[in-house]
Design a protein around this motif. Sequence first.
Motif, PDB file in Angstrom:
ATOM      1  N   ALA C  25      11.012  22.207 -18.156  1.00 37.22           N
ATOM      2  CA  ALA C  25      11.242  23.276 -17.174  1.00 37.22           C
ATOM      3  C   ALA C  25      12.523  24.041 -17.514  1.00 37.22           C
ATOM      4  O   ALA C  25      12.558  25.278 -17.454  1.00 37.22           O
ATOM      5  CB  ALA C  25      11.318  22.691 -15.767  1.00 37.22           C
ATOM      6  N   ALA C  56      12.013  25.269  -8.551  1.00 36.54           N
ATOM      7  CA  ALA C  56      12.290  24.498  -9.771  1.00 36.54           C
ATOM      8  C   ALA C  56      11.523  23.173  -9.748  1.00 36.54           C
ATOM      9  O   ALA C  56      10.980  22.737 -10.775  1.00 36.54           O
ATOM     10  CB  ALA C  56      13.788  24.236  -9.891  1.00 36.54           C
ATOM     11  N   SER C  57      11.454  22.569  -8.585  1.00 35.41           N
ATOM     12  CA  SER C  57      10.711  21.319  -8.423  1.00 35.41           C
ATOM     13  C   SER C  57       9.221  21.545  -8.728  1.00 35.41           C
ATOM     14  O   SER C  57       8.538  20.685  -9.294  1.00 35.41           O
ATOM     15  CB  SER C  57      10.893  20.797  -6.998  1.00 35.41           C
ATOM     16  OG  SER C  57      10.071  19.699  -6.730  1.00 35.41           O
ATOM     17  N   HIS C  58       8.741  22.728  -8.382  1.00 40.93           N
ATOM     18  CA  HIS C  58       7.337  23.083  -8.628  1.00 40.93           C
ATOM     19  C   HIS C  58       7.049  23.124 -10.135  1.00 40.93           C
ATOM     20  O   HIS C  58       6.030  22.626 -10.605  1.00 40.93           O
ATOM     21  CB  HIS C  58       7.046  24.449  -7.986  1.00 40.93           C
ATOM     22  CG  HIS C  58       5.597  24.718  -7.786  1.00 40.93           C
ATOM     23  ND1 HIS C  58       5.115  25.533  -6.811  1.00 40.93           N
ATOM     24  CD2 HIS C  58       4.500  24.293  -8.461  1.00 40.93           C
ATOM     25  CE1 HIS C  58       3.803  25.592  -6.880  1.00 40.93           C
ATOM     26  NE2 HIS C  58       3.408  24.858  -7.875  1.00 40.93           N
ATOM     27  N   VAL C  59       7.962  23.726 -10.873  1.00 40.82           N
ATOM     28  CA  VAL C  59       7.773  23.824 -12.324  1.00 40.82           C
ATOM     29  C   VAL C  59       7.754  22.430 -12.948  1.00 40.82           C
ATOM     30  O   VAL C  59       6.928  22.134 -13.828  1.00 40.82           O
ATOM     31  CB  VAL C  59       8.874  24.687 -12.967  1.00 40.82           C
ATOM     32  CG1 VAL C  59       8.621  24.833 -14.454  1.00 40.82           C
ATOM     33  CG2 VAL C  59       8.945  26.059 -12.315  1.00 40.82           C
ATOM     34  N   VAL C  60       8.645  21.576 -12.481  1.00 43.95           N
ATOM     35  CA  VAL C  60       8.659  20.193 -12.961  1.00 43.95           C
ATOM     36  C   VAL C  60       7.307  19.525 -12.693  1.00 43.95           C
ATOM     37  O   VAL C  60       6.769  18.814 -13.550  1.00 43.95           O
ATOM     38  CB  VAL C  60       9.792  19.387 -12.288  1.00 43.95           C
ATOM     39  CG1 VAL C  60       9.697  17.915 -12.635  1.00 43.95           C
ATOM     40  CG2 VAL C  60      11.159  19.938 -12.704  1.00 43.95           C
ATOM     41  N   ALA C  61       6.749  19.788 -11.521  1.00 38.06           N
ATOM     42  CA  ALA C  61       5.459  19.190 -11.150  1.00 38.06           C
ATOM     43  C   ALA C  61       4.350  19.602 -12.112  1.00 38.06           C
ATOM     44  O   ALA C  61       3.498  18.779 -12.486  1.00 38.06           O
ATOM     45  CB  ALA C  61       5.092  19.579  -9.719  1.00 38.06           C
ATOM     46  N   VAL C  62       4.365  20.855 -12.518  1.00 42.82           N
ATOM     47  CA  VAL C  62       3.329  21.336 -13.443  1.00 42.82           C
ATOM     48  C   VAL C  62       3.486  20.665 -14.806  1.00 42.82           C
ATOM     49  O   VAL C  62       2.509  20.196 -15.401  1.00 42.82           O
ATOM     50  CB  VAL C  62       3.384  22.876 -13.574  1.00 42.82           C
ATOM     51  CG1 VAL C  62       2.394  23.360 -14.633  1.00 42.82           C
ATOM     52  CG2 VAL C  62       3.101  23.535 -12.232  1.00 42.82           C
ATOM     53  N   HIS C  63       4.700  20.594 -15.298  1.00 38.48           N
ATOM     54  CA  HIS C  63       4.926  19.922 -16.582  1.00 38.48           C
ATOM     55  C   HIS C  63       4.623  18.433 -16.486  1.00 38.48           C
ATOM     56  O   HIS C  63       4.078  17.845 -17.420  1.00 38.48           O
ATOM     57  CB  HIS C  63       6.375  20.128 -17.055  1.00 38.48           C
ATOM     58  CG  HIS C  63       6.621  21.450 -17.691  1.00 38.48           C
ATOM     59  ND1 HIS C  63       5.895  21.913 -18.761  1.00 38.48           N
ATOM     60  CD2 HIS C  63       7.508  22.438 -17.409  1.00 38.48           C
ATOM     61  CE1 HIS C  63       6.333  23.115 -19.120  1.00 38.48           C
ATOM     62  NE2 HIS C  63       7.307  23.446 -18.311  1.00 38.48           N
ATOM     63  N   PHE C  64       4.967  17.828 -15.358  1.00 41.49           N
ATOM     64  CA  PHE C  64       4.702  16.393 -15.217  1.00 41.49           C
ATOM     65  C   PHE C  64       3.190  16.123 -15.258  1.00 41.49           C
ATOM     66  O   PHE C  64       2.752  15.118 -15.835  1.00 41.49           O
ATOM     67  CB  PHE C  64       5.305  15.854 -13.916  1.00 41.49           C
ATOM     68  CG  PHE C  64       5.170  14.365 -13.777  1.00 41.49           C
ATOM     69  CD1 PHE C  64       5.810  13.506 -14.670  1.00 41.49           C
ATOM     70  CD2 PHE C  64       4.393  13.804 -12.771  1.00 41.49           C
ATOM     71  CE1 PHE C  64       5.687  12.124 -14.556  1.00 41.49           C
ATOM     72  CE2 PHE C  64       4.260  12.425 -12.647  1.00 41.49           C
ATOM     73  CZ  PHE C  64       4.903  11.577 -13.543  1.00 41.49           C
TER      74      PHE C  64
END
Lengths: 78, 78, 78, 78, 78, 78
Positions: C25, C56-64
């Motif tokens: 992210a 920012a937490s949302h982007v991490v969720a997509v990568h995770f």
Amino acid sequence: MPEPWLPGLTTQTPQEGFDLAVKLARMAVKKTQPDETVREVLRPRYAGDAGDLIAASHVVAVHFATIAAANDYWRKPS
Amino acid sequence: MPEPWLPGLTTQTPQEGFDLAVKLARMAVKKTQPDETVREVLRPRYAGDAGDLIAASHVVAVHFATIAAANDYWRKPS
Amino acid sequence: MPEPWLPGLTTQTPQEGFDLAVKLARMAVKKTQPDETVREVLRPRYAGDAGDLIAASHVVAVHFATIAAANDYWRKPS
Amino acid sequence: MPEPWLPGLTTQTPQEGFDLAVKLARMAVKKTQPDETVREVLRPRYAGDAGDLIAASHVVAVHFATIAAANDYWRKPS
Amino acid sequence: MPEPWLPGLTTQTPQEGFDLAVKLARMAVKKTQPDETVREVLRPRYAGDAGDLIAASHVVAVHFATIAAANDYWRKPS
Amino acid sequence: MPEPWLPGLTTQTPQEGFDLAVKLARMAVKKTQPDETVREVLRPRYAGDAGDLIAASHVVAVHFATIAAANDYWRKPS
């Protein structure tokens, strides 16, 4: 132990799956804002705001995708 | 070595999976803003903002999709 | 040739996978804004803004989600 | 006929896949705003805005998910 | 009966798939705002707004993911 | 018992699938704001706002992904 609010992702029909998606979207809001009084104050506000309504619809869409996959898209006759 | 905060994605029930999704959403916030004092200041603000609550619910939905897939949608009796 | 910053998506544990998601992210932000000085100025701003933190937490969720799939959800004992 | 700008989704390494994701994100902006002069004016603006940078990072994440799947997560030795 | 605007999701090349994704993103806007005059007024506005351009790029990314999956990522030689 | 509004996710053509995606996006808005009068007031507002239109298009994209998967991307001749 109380009855679980989410016993499973399987539903009889796509429409019930959609309703479950709406429930999951609301439940996540509840987890972040557990105070019902505050939520009651906020509800009319976002229910009257186009951007918030679309954003809420988006969350439902994500949950519906999960539920639909869980039900193998209700392809087989139940 | 401290106990890992995320030992795995497998949960006994869908509801535990949902709670794990909430945890992951919060953990990513923590990674970006490690200062707990700041987070404590921000929490009431976004917990009282409809748009932020919906956005937080969205992040939970994305993590829940991942966790549900990891658990094969809790289809099989455990 | 420099060491690659992303040698692969496989991680030993879910938690390492989560950290890698955070890294991805941030790396995408870096690709859009390569100037570290500017990023340093922006960091405290979004780290203190609830909406930005959730985003920012949302982007991490997509990568995770991607990394979890790449690791077959860390189902098998490693 | 000009060389295609997107010959395929397969890349040798995860890192090249990430760079391709960045390229796809930018290309979609280009399709909506074909005028390079306008894009040049906008670039410093969003590159200096935390919310826009995070949003751009989000788009990269979605494309990276697609590219990672296309490459079977670069699991097999190439 | 008019020619369907969406005969299928299969494309010869990834690049054509990308163009189809752009088309789908626009078509959904058209479904919500069928009045072409209004859309013509809005177009320069969002084409000159960094946030809107990134948001539009995001929608293209979601459709591209669908189309790429439909084409099995154009892996096999056509 | 009334006719279900969502009998299934299977459609004859991709284009019908797209229309169903639009329907699902609207239905989720309806679930959050059941009062048709309010929705009628909001409709022209978001239909005239570029950001809202793109956001609505995004929701359609997510539902279309689900429906396309449900129909195995309409690959087989029907």
